[in-house]
Design a protein around this motif. Structure first.
Motif, PDB file in Angstrom:
ATOM      1  N   GLN A 243       0.824  -1.212   0.000  1.00  0.00           N
ATOM      2  CA  GLN A 243       0.000   0.000   0.000  1.00  0.00           C
ATOM      3  C   GLN A 243       0.855   1.258   0.000  1.00  0.00           C
ATOM      4  O   GLN A 243       0.488   2.266  -0.612  1.00  0.00           O
ATOM      5  CB  GLN A 243      -0.931   0.004   1.221  1.00  0.00           C
ATOM      6  CG  GLN A 243      -1.930   1.166   1.242  1.00  0.00           C
ATOM      7  CD  GLN A 243      -2.818   1.214   0.012  1.00  0.00           C
ATOM      8  OE1 GLN A 243      -3.387   0.197  -0.374  1.00  0.00           O
ATOM      9  NE2 GLN A 243      -2.924   2.376  -0.609  1.00  0.00           N
ATOM     10  N   LYS A 244       2.006   1.210   0.675  1.00  0.00           N
ATOM     11  CA  LYS A 244       2.898   2.386   0.717  1.00  0.00           C
ATOM     12  C   LYS A 244       3.441   2.685  -0.673  1.00  0.00           C
ATOM     13  O   LYS A 244       3.511   3.853  -1.083  1.00  0.00           O
ATOM     14  CB  LYS A 244       4.050   2.145   1.700  1.00  0.00           C
ATOM     15  CG  LYS A 244       4.964   3.348   1.886  1.00  0.00           C
ATOM     16  CD  LYS A 244       4.217   4.528   2.470  1.00  0.00           C
ATOM     17  CE  LYS A 244       5.108   5.739   2.631  1.00  0.00           C
ATOM     18  NZ  LYS A 244       4.366   6.912   3.126  1.00  0.00           N
ATOM     19  N   SER A 245       3.825   1.653  -1.406  1.00  0.00           N
ATOM     20  CA  SER A 245       4.309   1.845  -2.786  1.00  0.00           C
ATOM     21  C   SER A 245       3.214   2.445  -3.663  1.00  0.00           C
ATOM     22  O   SER A 245       3.479   3.311  -4.501  1.00  0.00           O
ATOM     23  CB  SER A 245       4.771   0.513  -3.380  1.00  0.00           C
ATOM     24  OG  SER A 245       5.917   0.033  -2.718  1.00  0.00           O
ATOM     25  N   ILE A 246       1.973   1.990  -3.460  1.00  0.00           N
ATOM     26  CA  ILE A 246       0.835   2.519  -4.218  1.00  0.00           C
ATOM     27  C   ILE A 246       0.594   3.986  -3.877  1.00  0.00           C
ATOM     28  O   ILE A 246       0.318   4.802  -4.758  1.00  0.00           O
ATOM     29  CB  ILE A 246      -0.442   1.685  -3.942  1.00  0.00           C
ATOM     30  CG1 ILE A 246      -0.290   0.273  -4.501  1.00  0.00           C
ATOM     31  CG2 ILE A 246      -1.678   2.350  -4.547  1.00  0.00           C
ATOM     32  CD1 ILE A 246      -0.144   0.198  -6.005  1.00  0.00           C
ATOM     33  N   ASP A 247       0.713   4.335  -2.592  1.00  0.00           N
ATOM     34  CA  ASP A 247       0.523   5.730  -2.174  1.00  0.00           C
ATOM     35  C   ASP A 247       1.518   6.660  -2.870  1.00  0.00           C
ATOM     36  O   ASP A 247       1.161   7.762  -3.300  1.00  0.00           O
ATOM     37  CB  ASP A 247       0.693   5.857  -0.652  1.00  0.00           C
ATOM     38  CG  ASP A 247      -0.470   5.230   0.114  1.00  0.00           C
ATOM     39  OD1 ASP A 247      -1.538   5.013  -0.498  1.00  0.00           O
ATOM     40  OD2 ASP A 247      -0.306   4.957   1.313  1.00  0.00           O
ATOM     41  N   ILE A 248       2.763   6.209  -2.975  1.00  0.00           N
ATOM     42  CA  ILE A 248       3.792   7.024  -3.645  1.00  0.00           C
ATOM     43  C   ILE A 248       3.490   7.121  -5.138  1.00  0.00           C
ATOM     44  O   ILE A 248       3.623   8.190  -5.748  1.00  0.00           O
ATOM     45  CB  ILE A 248       5.200   6.432  -3.425  1.00  0.00           C
ATOM     46  CG1 ILE A 248       5.483   6.262  -1.931  1.00  0.00           C
ATOM     47  CG2 ILE A 248       6.269   7.327  -4.049  1.00  0.00           C
ATOM     48  CD1 ILE A 248       6.661   5.355  -1.621  1.00  0.00           C
ATOM     49  N   LEU A 249       3.063   5.994  -5.720  1.00  0.00           N
ATOM     50  CA  LEU A 249       2.718   5.984  -7.144  1.00  0.00           C
ATOM     51  C   LEU A 249       1.550   6.928  -7.430  1.00  0.00           C
ATOM     52  O   LEU A 249       1.534   7.612  -8.464  1.00  0.00           O
ATOM     53  CB  LEU A 249       2.370   4.560  -7.583  1.00  0.00           C
ATOM     54  CG  LEU A 249       2.057   4.358  -9.073  1.00  0.00           C
ATOM     55  CD1 LEU A 249       3.267   4.698  -9.941  1.00  0.00           C
ATOM     56  CD2 LEU A 249       1.607   2.928  -9.338  1.00  0.00           C
ATOM     57  N   ILE A 250       0.576   6.992  -6.520  1.00  0.00           N
ATOM     58  CA  ILE A 250      -0.577   7.893  -6.674  1.00  0.00           C
ATOM     59  C   ILE A 250      -0.110   9.341  -6.747  1.00  0.00           C
ATOM     60  O   ILE A 250      -0.603  10.129  -7.571  1.00  0.00           O
ATOM     61  CB  ILE A 250      -1.587   7.691  -5.520  1.00  0.00           C
ATOM     62  CG1 ILE A 250      -2.351   6.378  -5.707  1.00  0.00           C
ATOM     63  CG2 ILE A 250      -2.581   8.854  -5.448  1.00  0.00           C
ATOM     64  CD1 ILE A 250      -3.215   5.989  -4.524  1.00  0.00           C
TER      65      ILE A 250
END
Length: 328
Positions: A243-250
């Motif tokens: 989820q942290k990687s997704i947050d950065i990607l967002i």
């Protein structure tokens, strides 16, 4: 001759404008502290924004400029966080934090290099799955090590980072990434992104340039992790999930893939939106998601698209205007 050229570029109107902007923002934040406008709550928001900027700029280098879809940023952030945390607890003072950050950077460099060379031969979804797997391996390894205190994480980390330290690192990491993008290897990297087959046909080692971007992006994530641990004082493996990687990607997608300016704008806006919607509980996530979906529908290229804030075009226009005025 080269020294004169370097000095000319450094003292150009454009470079001096950037220096003035950096010092101006610093002076504004400093004045806010002196006048008591920044509370402990506000400071936490500022620190989160700064850390997210470093993470987003590094990931934008990989995704936006190298054209590689990576989901491993959280893993490299975890390496930096745990390195800084463990060394800071063993070595007192700021030197412990910097030593831990340095160890984290070395580990990240070696691991990103070992991982990047084989995996960056993959493309698209395959690369995303591979980097996601790497991030999970890092997280699970940390969770099962005795030295990292397993799933309970590390608490009582000395607070060796303040907003000035973070601001300096935001400036340094951004300058390194931006200068790399505009360097010869950076332009070669962009050429590989645009057309890998054509780049190979003219002799460019495509894997080499993709690996350089991947390693540099991973190093920025490690720095962000070290700063996070050294400010907030508590870290657990659950903070560095998929989820942290997704947050950065967002943040990268929201601001504009291939726009460093967009990464800055998105990191600020999304954190402020998160804070504003915090009182609404679960409704916050729905509104937050709708805001992102709206941007993707009405502005698919992101908030800034590929726009970059530049001062040089402004001075060129003024120069042309002055020239035309003289001719008249």
């Amino acid at each position: 001759m080269r020294t004169n050229s370097w000095a000319k570029n450094f003292f150009s109107k454009s470079s001096l404008s950037w220096i003035a902007l950096i010092l101006g923002v610093f002076a504004f934040i400093l004045a806010s502290y002196w006048t008591g406008q920044v509370t402990a709550f506000t400071q936490n928001i500022l620190m989160k924004i700064g850390i997210n900027i470093i993470l987003a700029v590094g990931l934008n280098l990989i995704v936006g400029y190298a054209g590689q879809f990576s989901l491993g940023h959280a893993g490299f952030m975890a390496i930096g966080a745990y390195s800084a945390a463990l060394v800071s607890k063993a070595v007192p003072g700021v030197q412990g934090m910097f030593l831990g950050m340095g160890i984290g950077l070395v580990i990240t460099f070696v691991l990103a290099l070992l991982v990047g060379i084989p995996t960056l031969r993959l493309r698209g979804d395959y690369l995303a799955i591979a980097t996601l797997g790497i991030a999970e391996i890092i997280r699970i390894t940390i969770m099962n090590l005795e030295i990292t205190n397993g799933a309970a994480g590390v608490a009582g980390i000395p607070q060796n980072v303040n907003w000035i330290t973070l601001y300096v690192f935001v400036v340094i990491t951004t300058l390194i990434v931006v200068n790399f993008i505009h360097s010869s290897p950076g332009r070669a990297m962009i050429a590989v992104r645009e057309d890998e087959i054509t780049a190979e046909s003219v002799g460019l080692q495509t894997t080499r340039y993709k690996t350089i971007a991947f390693v540099l992006g991973a190093l920025t994530a490690s720095i962000a992790g070290s700063l996070y641990a050294s400010y907030f004082g508590v870290i657990t493996p659950s903070q560095f999930t998929f989820q942290k990687s997704i947050d950065i990607l967002i943040i990268v997608v929201f601001g504009g893939i291939g726009s460093i300016t967009g990464s800055f704008a998105a990191a600020i806006l999304l954190e402020l939106l998160n804070v504003i919607l915090a009182p609404y509980g679960q409704l916050r996530m729905i509104v937050y998601a709708l805001a992102i979906i709206a941007i993707m529908i009405f502005k698919p290229s992101g908030l800034m698209g590929e726009f970059e804030l530049r001062f040089s075009p402004f001075f060129k226009q003024n120069k042309q205007y002055s020239k035309l005025k003289k001719e008249d």
